[in-house]
Design a protein around this motif. Structure first.
Motif: not given
Length: 618
Positions: A519-539
């Motif tokens: 994805e494009f990084g707004a801070r870095s101004g470059k194409r970055d690697v993004v890893m997302r870890v999403r769960d359905n836990g209690p929050g």
């Protein structure tokens, strides 16, 4: 009235300083200047004639040494025939399995490194062997071009032509360029198998031409003299001023001789004495150029001897010079003492000089340098601590008694139930996780390896909790990129552990979604690697979420706590790659939590370069 004005200008009425100056000039300076002028003129003419006569002889000897050294380097391919194993690799033309090719690549590259580039031949910058469409190599520097292996094949001799002889390829003739600014040429020589009367390939040896500087330095120590080697066409192969390497000597066509000396005068520049010598075999022209005014500096000895006779007149100035020199050298001596202290490893020093001259500037620069070194040492120390803590954390998570007990208990139950295939899978996964933890000592691994590690961990948890754990790993990047780009080690497992730990406390079934994308990084101004870890836990409650976000902003080392894994991962990423990267948290009560990991796209060669710089700074 005129007489009165003249009388008012009598010598005795002048200030004392003027009287001393006039007396000095009349009694010493004028005779000395006449003497020095005559002596200097005669001596300078003699020096110019001698240098013009003997310099070509020196250049001839230097050229002979250069040719001899190049000739010695052309014999390096013959060392391949000292190993039967290497000959068998070169003679092999096809492979049934890819593993055999990889094995030959490893053996050949190791042999090239041991034999040519690991200290035995200091002037060898790199060795490349092209044989049967394969490229073997060992190099001290990398190429700027990414597809260099295919390009290097274009410069190999056609196979089946054993009659070819060694030749030299200049940087201007190549489409390849090393990362460094070291002057170099390629020696290209066929590898002829005399036993089988066939050509086995071509060896290209990248030669560091810095040895030419060592040769010419034996007879020329004047830093203002220029020495260069050029082709007959005028293209400069080596120059004491490296910025001129690869340029054209525009005056080459106007050289009156190629084996001798001559004067060279250019409008706006001082006259120079130029000496040249051309080699017989290579055809290279070694040129020495020195301004005549610098050449005549040796005549200062005669002038100084003459001035010494009148030295008593400058005693007062000498005393003043001693006082000034003492005031100037005192802070320099103090600086020297502090530098020895720093050399012993003590960086808690401070040079206090408050003057505004060059000494003061030097002192401020020294203090700034020491402060920067302390900061870098602290930064590297923090990174190492974070890395070791992460490795210990991951290793303990895998081999702590509770984890091992539950895993082995699951394996035992599967054995009792006769689920042999499941037992084999679990043992394989557990072994691979342990091997990943203890075998790889690098701070970084490929994204593919990191994802595989967390997949193994989740698979074991799936075996253990069965339907209570569901996970999905989406790789939205090209598989080649996953193996090409690198990530800090152990950044996914701590986050996944947190999700399982807190999720199974309140959920009958926990769902985990892991995505890897670019994805494009707004801070870095470059194409970055993004890893997302999403769960359905209690929050995470808003107060706790705010506390976590504040802890992520503190990069310093903290002890193990409830959010140790998240802060450790974020701190290591920020320390290694800057504040534009790290973790982001999004959580909704009773809905789940998403942790976003953002890292830069770094390939293996860039990672190696960065780690080398860290080692140099350390």
């Amino acid at each position: 009235m005129i007489f009165r004005k003249w009388r008012g200008l009598k010598f005795r009425n002048y200030p004392l300083v003027y009287k001393l100056i006039v007396t000095y000039i009349l009694l010493t300076v004028v005779p000395m200047l006449l003497l020095v002028y005559v002596s200097y003129t005669q001596y300078a003419r003699s020096v110019e004639e001698q240098i013009g006569e003997y310099m070509p002889k020196f250049l001839y000897q230097a050229n002979a040494d250069i040719e001899k050294h190049i000739q010695e380097l052309t014999t390096l391919p013959e060392m391949l025939f000292n190993s039967e194993n290497i000959l068998s690799i070169l003679r092999r033309s096809s492979y049934e399995r890819r593993s055999d090719l990889n094995k030959d690549q490893y053996n050949m590259n190791s042999y090239l490194a041991r034999t040519y580039t690991n200290g035995r031949n200091a002037d060898v910058l790199g060795v490349f062997v092209v044989s049967n469409g394969r490229v073997f190599y060992s190099s001290k520097a990398g190429f700027r071009e990414s597809g260099w292996s295919q390009t290097i094949k274009e410069y190999a001799f056609p196979e089946g032509e054993p009659g070819k002889k060694a030749d030299i390829l200049l940087p201007a003739d190549l489409k390849l360029h090393f990362d460094s600014d070291i002057p170099y040429v390629f020696i290209r020589k066929p590898i002829n198998d005399n036993d089988n009367r066939r050509n086995l390939g071509t060896m290209l040896i990248a030669v560091d031409l810095s040895f030419i500087g060592d040769i010419v330095r034996n007879f020329e120590t004047n830093e203002r003299a220029d020495l260069w080697v050029m082709e007959p066409t005028g293209r400069i192969v080596f120059h004491t001023n490296r910025s001129l390497i690869g340029t054209i000597d525009q005056d080459r066509s106007r050289y009156p001789v190629l084996n001798g000396s001559f004067r060279k005068s250019v409008d706006g520049e001082p006259a120079k004495l130029v000496s040249a010598n051309q080699t017989d075999k290579l055809g290279w022209i070694l040129v020495h150029s020195i301004p005549l005014r610098d050449l005549n500096e040796r005549a200062d000895l005669i002038r100084n001897v003459t001035v010494f006779v009148f030295g008593a007149i400058v005693i007062a100035a000498s005393l003043i010079a001693i006082v000034i020199a003492y005031n100037m050298t005192r802070p320099l001596k103090k600086l020297s003492g502090l530098m020895k202290t720093v050399e012993r490893g003590d960086f808690q020093v401070d040079l206090k000089v408050h003057s505004g001259d060059e000494i003061g500037t030097l002192a401020r620069s020294f203090n700034s340098m020491i402060a920067t070194i302390r900061e870098l040492i602290q930064k590297n120390y923090q990174i190492e601590i974070r890395q070791k803590e992460a490795e210990l954390y991951a290793l303990q998570s895998q081999i702590n008694p509770h984890f091992m007990y539950n895993t082995l208990e699951t394996i035992g139950m599967a054995v009792e139930e006769g689920e042999t295939e499941q037992v084999v899978d679990m043992v394989t996964l557990l072994g691979r996780m342990l091997r990943f933890s203890v075998s790889n000592q690098s701070k970084s691994v490929t994204i593919a390896e990191e994802v595989q590690h967390v997949k193994d961990y989740l698979t074991i948890q799936k075996f253990r909790f069965e339907d209570r754990v569901h996970f999905e790993i989406a790789q939205m990047m090209d598989d080649r990129d996953l193996h090409a780009y690198f990530t800090p080690k152990f950044i996914l497992q701590p986050i996944v552990e947190n999700a399982i730990k807190y999720g199974l406390e309140t959920r009958k079934a926990l769902e985990l979604h892991i995505a890897v994308s670019e994805e494009f990084g707004a801070r870095s101004g470059k194409r970055d690697v993004v890893m997302r870890v999403r769960d359905n836990g209690p929050g995470i409650p808003s107060e706790k979420l705010e506390e976590l976000e504040q802890s992520l902003k503190r990069i310093g080392f903290e002890g193990r706590g409830s959010h140790f894994g998240l802060s450790n991962v974020n701190a290591r990423i920020v320390m290694m790659h800057g504040a534009d990267y790290g973790l982001q948290l999004h959580s909704i009560i009773d809905k789940g939590t998403e942790v976003i990991i953002r890292i830069p796209k770094i390939r293996g060669d860039e990672l190696q370069h960065a780690e080398n710089q860290d080692v140099d700074r350390g």
